[in-house]
Design an enzyme around this catalytic site. Structure first.
Site, PDB file in Angstrom:
ATOM      1  N   LYS A  57       0.814  -1.225   0.000  1.00  0.00           N
ATOM      2  CA  LYS A  57       0.000   0.000   0.000  1.00  0.00           C
ATOM      3  C   LYS A  57       0.843   1.268   0.000  1.00  0.00           C
ATOM      4  O   LYS A  57       0.378   2.329  -0.442  1.00  0.00           O
ATOM      5  CB  LYS A  57      -0.922   0.014   1.207  1.00  0.00           C
ATOM      6  CG  LYS A  57      -2.071  -0.985   1.150  1.00  0.00           C
ATOM      7  CD  LYS A  57      -3.186  -0.500   0.256  1.00  0.00           C
ATOM      8  CE  LYS A  57      -4.432  -1.356   0.392  1.00  0.00           C
ATOM      9  NZ  LYS A  57      -5.527  -0.872  -0.468  1.00  0.00           N
ATOM     10  N   SER A 314       1.719  -9.815  -0.519  1.00  0.00           N
ATOM     11  CA  SER A 314       1.363  -8.390  -0.460  1.00  0.00           C
ATOM     12  C   SER A 314       1.624  -7.705   0.865  1.00  0.00           C
ATOM     13  O   SER A 314       1.751  -6.482   0.909  1.00  0.00           O
ATOM     14  CB  SER A 314      -0.116  -8.224  -0.843  1.00  0.00           C
ATOM     15  OG  SER A 314      -0.915  -9.083  -0.053  1.00  0.00           O
TER      16      SER A 314
END
Length: 332
Positions: A57, A314
């Protein structure tokens, strides 16, 4: 050339990479000997767990804040940036804003544990505790934007956010230009869409495989319906793959529709087993959303023999008690 409706272009992704220089990490792509042998393929792991905030992110948040400064000047963000997030996005906005010299306010409900609040505050952001739900926290974000002139940094549905995540795709193509497939967790679509936009522009033959939860898969249900739809959120080990895509989605719905080749849904048990396998065999601590690529390979028996493929790990935002629960579910 006409810009696509979703607004994400290869040029925009290259610009994002320039903005991320010195702010986010170019993460390693490592070969897994164990998984390669297990699935008779050449399997690489993209370690977004190595980002300073522990997740991908940071790329999108940094790109959007830096682009707004570039376009409008730092004074345009003098009132600060804001968002509502209990997890990776909130930490990313806090970190990126501090690095770029912009005030940040992260809105959290009263239900968010104190350790998560402290982690965000440690990154230099102000935390506002509002209400008893994420919806109430987001209502405060809207008030800050409306009344105090702050700028919203959305978690996924913006071309600048998706382009930032798309820099992962550039790195994949440079480090493994012969990739046959990339397997990515699918939630709001910023990660899969951004990676897909970059990879497809450089190597159109490479397959982009999305993986969602077996229940509460808002993007997949929306694609099936042909329009954004609301889907009830369910509790999951891969909690960051939950949540809606927004009925007024303006970017990622079209982006995912344009770049995703195939899709699988995975169960809690498969996610749990994948989390444990990655820890036991790769010595990597990952959150449930980071393990869904391996979960899909194992649960659906996807035939990848002879392929060169990448799994996107991720993020590492998992509590030890959640890992213990995963072991219990996996029977290990």
């Amino acid at each position: 050339m006409t810009e696509p409706a979703h607004g994400v272009t290869l040029e925009g992704i290259y610009r994002a990479r320039h903005r991320l220089a010195g702010q986010a990490v170019r993460t390693p792509l490592v070969r897994s000997a164990a998984l390669s042998a297990r699935f008779e393929a050449d399997i690489r792991l993209k370690l977004e767990t190595c980002q300073p905030t522990g997740a991908f992110k940071l790329r999108g948040a940094t790109n959007m804040i830096a682009a707004l400064i570039e376009r409008h000047g730092r004074d345009a963000l003098a009132a600060g940036v804001t968002t509502a997030s209990t997890g990776n996005h909130g930490r990313a906005v806090a970190y990126a804003a501090a690095r770029l010299g912009v005030p940040a306010v992260i809105c959290l409900s009263s239900l968010v544990p104190a350790n998560k609040v402290a982690a965000i505050e440690a990154l230099g952001a102000e935390v506002k505790r509002v209400g008893e739900s994420q919806d109430e926290a987001f209502a405060e974000v809207e008030r800050l934007v409306r009344d105090q002139g702050m700028t919203l940094i959305p978690p996924f549905d913006d071309p600048l956010i998706a382009a930032g995540q798309g820099t992962i795709g550039l790195e994949l193509m440079e480090d493994a230009p012969d990739l046959d497939r990339v397997i990515v967790g699918l939630s709001g679509g910023g990660l899969l869409g951004g990676i897909g936009a970059a990879v497809k522009a450089i190597r159109p033959a490479c397959r982009i495989t999305g993986v969602s939860l077996s229940q509460g898969a808002a993007m997949w249900e929306s694609l099936q319906a042909g329009r954004p739809v609301a889907v009830a959120e369910v509790e999951s080990l891969a909690d960051s793959l939950g949540g809606g895509i927004g009925l007024a989605n303006r970017c990622t719905f079209e982006l995912v529709r344009a770049v995703m080749d195939d899709h699988y849904q995975v169960s809690q048990t498969a996610i749990a087993r994948a989390m444990v396998d990655i820890l036991d065999h790769e010595k990597l601590l990952v959150e449930g959303a980071a393990a869904v690529g391996l979960a899909a390979l194992a649960e659906h028996g996807i035939d990848v023999r002879g392929e060169t493929l990448a799994l996107i790990l991720s993020g590492n935002g998992v509590a030890l008690e959640t890992l213990d629960r995963a072991r219990t579910i996996a029977g290990r």
